[in-house]
Design an enzyme around this catalytic site. Structure first.
Site, PDB file in Angstrom:
ATOM      1  CD  GLN A   1      89.158  72.031 129.881  1.00  0.00           C
ATOM      2  OE1 GLN A   1      88.649  72.937 130.114  1.00  0.00           O
ATOM      3  NE2 GLN A   1      90.467  71.907 128.901  1.00  0.00           N
TER       4      GLN A   1
ATOM      5  CE  LYS B   1     101.277  69.914 126.642  1.00  0.00           C
ATOM      6  NZ  LYS B   1     100.121  69.461 125.854  1.00  0.00           N
TER       7      LYS B   1
ATOM      8  CG  HIS C   1      92.974  75.399 138.002  1.00  0.00           C
ATOM      9  ND1 HIS C   1      91.569  75.693 137.009  1.00  0.00           N
ATOM     10  CD2 HIS C   1      93.454  75.603 136.677  1.00  0.00           C
ATOM     11  CE1 HIS C   1      91.438  75.797 135.644  1.00  0.00           C
ATOM     12  NE2 HIS C   1      91.979  75.901 135.025  1.00  0.00           N
TER      13      HIS C   1
ATOM     14  NE  ARG D   1      90.124  74.527 124.590  1.00  0.00           N
ATOM     15  CZ  ARG D   1      90.586  73.818 125.125  1.00  0.00           C
ATOM     16  NH1 ARG D   1      91.794  72.694 124.502  1.00  0.00           N
ATOM     17  NH2 ARG D   1      90.865  74.342 126.830  1.00  0.00           N
TER      18      ARG D   1
ATOM     19  CB  CYS E   1      92.452  78.661 133.680  1.00  0.00           C
ATOM     20  SG  CYS E   1      92.609  78.211 132.586  1.00  0.00           S
TER      21      CYS E   1
ATOM     22  CG  ASP F   1      89.944  72.631 134.142  1.00  0.00           C
ATOM     23  OD1 ASP F   1      90.453  72.245 133.857  1.00  0.00           O
ATOM     24  OD2 ASP F   1      89.493  73.619 133.480  1.00  0.00           O
TER      25      ASP F   1
ATOM     26  CG  HIS G   1      95.857  75.024 134.096  1.00  0.00           C
ATOM     27  ND1 HIS G   1      95.519  75.374 133.678  1.00  0.00           N
ATOM     28  CD2 HIS G   1      97.129  75.286 134.193  1.00  0.00           C
ATOM     29  CE1 HIS G   1      96.357  76.382 133.623  1.00  0.00           C
ATOM     30  NE2 HIS G   1      96.856  76.276 133.516  1.00  0.00           N
TER      31      HIS G   1
HETATM   32 ZN   LIG Z   1      92.938  75.721 133.456  1.00  0.00          ZN
END
Ligand SMILES: [Zn+2]
Ligand SMILES: [Zn+2]
Length: 592
Positions: free
Chosen positions: A331, A421, A335, A313, A284, A333, A467
């Site tokens: 990911q 979420k 946004h 992580r 992000c 991902d 996200h």
């Molecule tokens: Zn994010």
């Protein structure tokens, strides 16, 4: 508490009771009910032998048939300490419990320190509906600083039928284990030399990944996303601004020093400009920095920026497992940065996108479970953002899940500190749930990075940031696919789609011609021309779970055709090559 949970927990008492009968010097740890069963932790005077579990289980069944009552008693801590004088772990628990009294439960000749509840009588348990399954090491209270105890696990259900069904499902799951199939099908491996939790993708595994990724990119472009890319590491100051340095410390690795070469460091030279960088745990902040490169107008919104970004992580070594618990993962991902009036529409689009993607992989989307994670209204100080913002976001998420007729559960207190979420759980063929997609509001980053746009009145306004990830991570999603399909991937995903087997050397030329034709049509092939018997080659192809197998001999050469065997269906007979090509090209297009 549900009755089955009481049964499971009561069984743990009976387990400890039986253990003490056989091994009176055993020290007792704790014995809770868990999903599908129970466990109890013990410190045995001597290691368990192979047939001990069987022996203990048999004794447990006898105890159950004695119709023993569970009787509760409240006693002073002083008395309890005397009662458990030979049980150091119980003494540890007693000294930790608040108050002056504790509760104990007695059934038959066995008494345990416990807060309950239990069943009233062992006759409530069907002695054939539980089974001791395995032993494992477990630290007392889960801490590596404490002694390692022996944990005995058991399964338990209301009825023997449920136990059998569950055991069968587990057996099937074991056969489908992605770690086992990953090796058998030559898809990936984890290499200690490289590092645990960092999978290496072999050609066939990387091909599956590539097919998924291509599909993902195409669909994102169709859905008006733009692609961005970002590096694997970022300056510490970036993570300080984002709040990860602070809120996310437990999941991040310590910094890397960038101001000098390894060589200088080895020579003991101090870096002139010491800069600390961090492996990214999320993508992000990079996307936010792209947003911030220029003033943005309300006309530019929404922005939908997608990236398959690899994040890192921290995971404890002991908790790493196959592709599902790793230290680095990619990911899928994106946004979405948008205005208030665009939020609802954008969220609906994401939900539709998620359902479309899962459907494309052959999952039953009516069986998806959705979890709506909300703020804990009693602990507002744990969260960023305003009351108004939270209400807006929570209401709109709820509204959409209802409108889209999703089966959902609301979970208070499960939201991230930065916003509410929706999490999507897929069910595989065995009915196991896999957390995949997530869709999250973020009140934190727009605030911390001071993200703005100019509204239609010419004033600065704060955009919303969402996200979302559809697969969650490639690693996890591929693990799910491997287990769901038991390695027999649909044609469009199969790393090898067609195996070509000439019967003898004189058919090699014809086989080459067929291969050229297949390759021209982008079909992924494996040419089996090694000097082996036909039977052996066919078996090898079947082991590899390749969807189609083409055999060619004199007859096929003469008629310009191929003998086709389809995975799971067997012999389809002799088919003209054009006809075969047409069929599989259509199946690939239809994601079969
Ligand atoms: Zn994010
Ligand atoms: Zn108990």
């Amino acid at each position: 508490m549900e009755n089955i949970e009481k049964v499971r927990h009561s069984l743990s008492h009976i387990l400890a009771q039986a253990v003490l009968e056989f091994f009176p010097k055993t020290k007792l740890g704790m014995g809770p009910a868990i999903e599908n069963g129970f466990y109890y932790d013990f410190q045995f005077p001597t290691p368990l032998q192979e047939n001990d579990l069987e022996k203990i289980e048999k004794r447990m069944k006898e105890i159950i048939l004695q119709n023993e009552k569970f009787e509760k008693e409240e006693i002073s801590k002083i008395k309890a300490k005397k009662l458990f004088a030979n049980q150091p772990y119980k003494l540890d628990l007693i000294s930790e419990l608040p108050g002056k009294t504790v509760t104990i439960y007695t059934n038959g000749n066995f008494t345990d320190l416990c807060k309950g509840p239990h069943i009233k009588n062992t006759k409530e348990i069907n002695p054939n509906s539980f089974h001791l399954t395995k032993i494992a090491g477990a630290y007392w209270k889960g801490s590596e600083k404490n002694k390692m105890l022996t944990r005995i696990y058991g399964l338990a259900f209301e009825t023997p039928e449920e136990l059998t069904a569950y055991s069968k499902m587990m057996e099937e799951a074991e056969k489908r284990d992605h770690r086992v199939l990953g090796e058998k099908l030559d898809l990936f491996h984890i290499d200690e030399k490289v590092g645990l939790g960092l999978p290496l993708w072999h050609p066939r595994g990387a091909m599956i990944w590539r097919q998924i990724e291509d599909f993902w990119y195409q669909e994102h472009i169709k859905n008006d996303y733009e692609l961005v890319r970002s590096p694997h590491i970022g300056n510490r100051t970036l993570w300080e601004t984002s709040g990860h340095w602070g809120f996310y410390n437990a999941s991040m690795y310590p910094p890397i020093e960038i101001g000098q070469a390894l060589e200088e460091k080895q020579k003991g030279i101090k870096a002139k400009e010491s800069e600390e960088y961090l492996l990214k745990p999320m993508n992000c902040p990079f996307h936010v920095q792209i947003y911030k490169t220029k003033p943005r107008s309300y006309r530019e919104l929404p922005m939908r920026w997608a990236e398959c970004g690899t994040v890192y992580r921290f995971e404890k070594k002991g908790e790493l497992s196959g592709l599902t618990r790793v230290r680095g993962f990619t990911q899928d991902d994106a946004h979405i940065i948008c205005r208030t009036d665009q939020v609802e529409d954008e969220l609906k689009k994401v939900v539709d996108f998620i359902l479309f993607i899962f459907k494309s992989f052959g999952f039953d989307i009516d069986n998806i479970e959705v979890f709506l994670s909300l703020r804990d209204p009693k602990n507002k100080e744990k969260y960023t953002g305003t009351d108004r913002g939270w209400k807006f976001a929570e209401d709109i998420l709820r509204k959409i899940t209802i409108e889209k007729k999703l089966k959902f559960t609301e979970e208070k207190g499960e939201a991230a500190f930065y916003g509410p979420k929706l999490d999507f759980k897929l069910k595989d063929v065995l009915g196991r749930k896999w957390q995949c997609s997530t869709l999250q509001f973020d009140f934190n980053l727009p605030e911390r990075f001071n993200m703005t746009y100019i509204n239609n009145q010419g004033a600065e306004e704060r955009p919303y940031m969402i996200h979302r990830a559809l697969f969650g991570s490639y690693e996890r999603f591929i693990a799910l696919l491997i287990e769901h399909f038991a390695g027999a991937f649909p044609l469009w995903l199969s790393p090898i789609q067609v195996a070509v087997i000439p019967i003898s050397e004189k058919h090699l030329g014809y086989a080459q011609k067929i291969i050229e034709e297949l390759k021209k049509n982008n079909i992924r092939i494996d040419f089996k021309n090694e000097n082996e018997t036909l039977g052996k080659k066919i078996r090898a192809v079947e082991m590899q779970k390749i969807p189609y197998l083409l055999v060619m001999g004199d007859k096929e050469v003469k008629t310009e055709s191929v003998s086709v065997r389809e995975r799971g269906k067997g012999d389809l007979g002799v088919i003209k090559i054009d006809e075969f090509l047409e069929k599989i090209k259509k199946d690939i297009k239809d994601k079969k």
